[in-house]
Design a protein around this motif. Sequence first.
Motif, PDB file in Angstrom:
ATOM      1  N   ALA A 168      -2.114   1.284  10.060  1.00 43.30           N
ATOM      2  CA  ALA A 168      -0.414   1.076   9.908  1.00 43.30           C
ATOM      3  C   ALA A 168      -0.217   0.427   8.734  1.00 43.30           C
ATOM      4  O   ALA A 168       0.988   1.064   8.287  1.00 43.30           O
ATOM      5  CB  ALA A 168       0.058   0.173  10.829  1.00 43.30           C
ATOM      6  N   ALA A 169      -0.664  -0.346   7.783  1.00 39.25           N
ATOM      7  CA  ALA A 169      -0.574  -0.262   6.680  1.00 39.25           C
ATOM      8  C   ALA A 169      -1.319   0.746   5.833  1.00 39.25           C
ATOM      9  O   ALA A 169      -1.277   0.289   4.549  1.00 39.25           O
ATOM     10  CB  ALA A 169      -0.758  -2.137   5.741  1.00 39.25           C
ATOM     11  N   ALA A 170      -2.179   1.571   6.209  1.00 39.95           N
ATOM     12  CA  ALA A 170      -2.351   2.849   5.310  1.00 39.95           C
ATOM     13  C   ALA A 170      -3.784   1.908   3.930  1.00 39.95           C
ATOM     14  O   ALA A 170      -4.190   2.226   2.667  1.00 39.95           O
ATOM     15  CB  ALA A 170      -1.818   3.718   4.365  1.00 39.95           C
ATOM     16  N   VAL A 210       3.565  -2.883   4.223  1.00 41.84           N
ATOM     17  CA  VAL A 210       3.606  -3.208   5.646  1.00 41.84           C
ATOM     18  C   VAL A 210       4.168  -5.036   5.569  1.00 41.84           C
ATOM     19  O   VAL A 210       2.960  -6.151   4.706  1.00 41.84           O
ATOM     20  CB  VAL A 210       2.641  -3.206   6.800  1.00 41.84           C
ATOM     21  CG1 VAL A 210       2.864  -3.908   7.850  1.00 41.84           C
ATOM     22  CG2 VAL A 210       2.916  -1.714   7.224  1.00 41.84           C
ATOM     23  N   SER A 236       1.051  -1.305  -0.374  1.00 39.94           N
ATOM     24  CA  SER A 236      -0.244   0.023   0.193  1.00 39.94           C
ATOM     25  C   SER A 236       0.786   1.100   0.137  1.00 39.94           C
ATOM     26  O   SER A 236       2.190   1.340   0.292  1.00 39.94           O
ATOM     27  CB  SER A 236      -1.133  -0.074   1.017  1.00 39.94           C
ATOM     28  OG  SER A 236      -0.130  -0.100   2.484  1.00 39.94           O
ATOM     29  N   GLU A 237       0.654   2.398   0.623  1.00 47.19           N
ATOM     30  CA  GLU A 237       1.148   3.891   0.341  1.00 47.19           C
ATOM     31  C   GLU A 237       2.011   3.173   1.632  1.00 47.19           C
ATOM     32  O   GLU A 237       3.116   3.816   1.381  1.00 47.19           O
ATOM     33  CB  GLU A 237      -0.019   4.793   0.685  1.00 47.19           C
ATOM     34  CG  GLU A 237      -0.754   5.308  -1.072  1.00 47.19           C
ATOM     35  CD  GLU A 237      -2.016   6.386  -0.289  1.00 47.19           C
ATOM     36  OE1 GLU A 237      -1.248   6.858   0.385  1.00 47.19           O
ATOM     37  OE2 GLU A 237      -2.277   6.991  -1.283  1.00 47.19           O
ATOM     38  N   ARG A 238       2.018   2.547   2.628  1.00 46.29           N
ATOM     39  CA  ARG A 238       2.440   2.228   3.875  1.00 46.29           C
ATOM     40  C   ARG A 238       2.404   0.766   4.312  1.00 46.29           C
ATOM     41  O   ARG A 238       2.661   0.275   4.662  1.00 46.29           O
ATOM     42  CB  ARG A 238       2.375   2.943   5.159  1.00 46.29           C
ATOM     43  CG  ARG A 238       1.866   4.608   5.346  1.00 46.29           C
ATOM     44  CD  ARG A 238       1.344   5.174   6.447  1.00 46.29           C
ATOM     45  NE  ARG A 238       1.546   4.750   7.327  1.00 46.29           N
ATOM     46  CZ  ARG A 238       2.053   5.013   8.861  1.00 46.29           C
ATOM     47  NH1 ARG A 238       0.773   5.400   8.856  1.00 46.29           N
ATOM     48  NH2 ARG A 238       2.453   5.566   9.781  1.00 46.29           N
TER      49      ARG A 238
END
Length: 216
Positions: free
Chosen positions: A198-200, A172, A168-170
């Motif tokens: 946390a993972a957007a 994880v 994703s965007e972040r």
Amino acid sequence: MNEQMVRSIVEQVVHKLQEQTEQNSVPIAVSARHVHLSQEHVTILFGPQYELTHRADLSQPGQFAAEETVTIAGKKGSIERVRVLGPVRNATQVEISLTDALKIGIKPPLRQSGDIKGSASCVLIGPRGSIVLEEGVIVAQRHIHMSVEDGQRFNVADGEKVTVVISSERPVAFHDVLIRISDRYTCEMHIDTDEANAAAVSGVVTGTLLKGTTTS
């Protein structure tokens, strides 16, 4: 080796990697705070001979979100309008995030759903009554529901733990993801709202399943 051959090799490698990713892809759903109730507790909270009202089917066969909601109360505060899921269970279970737990002042353990012995307590409040729940509050361990056929396709066993990478965007990598296999399940990974943030993660998203759980 000419440029055309190099481009062809690169395209083949990329295509193969895409196929591997698609083959190991699992849909991911965010499991918000919710409550499973026993019939005894449905009666106390909502009244004699009360039955849960179907609101919407969930992804797992036979499971549904009910119209009914309850309030979860702890030492420091409460959370209102927490959705009840059906059908009724043998034992009441409350699933919240660590953020929720901090807000209301309780310390639930990280557990597999159904493993509530010695877990945290809370007060459940309904329109017709309330319950002091001595145990039953947990933070659900992230897991993947799979059918028997899915387990064979991914080459994993019930109770095994794997890693799932979310791009994703972040990005994880979630380690220690529990595999749960049953002929009653549909393939889907469940994470809670803290993990999703946390993972957007939002909307429809998938992850890539990798064998093994090591973080090193």
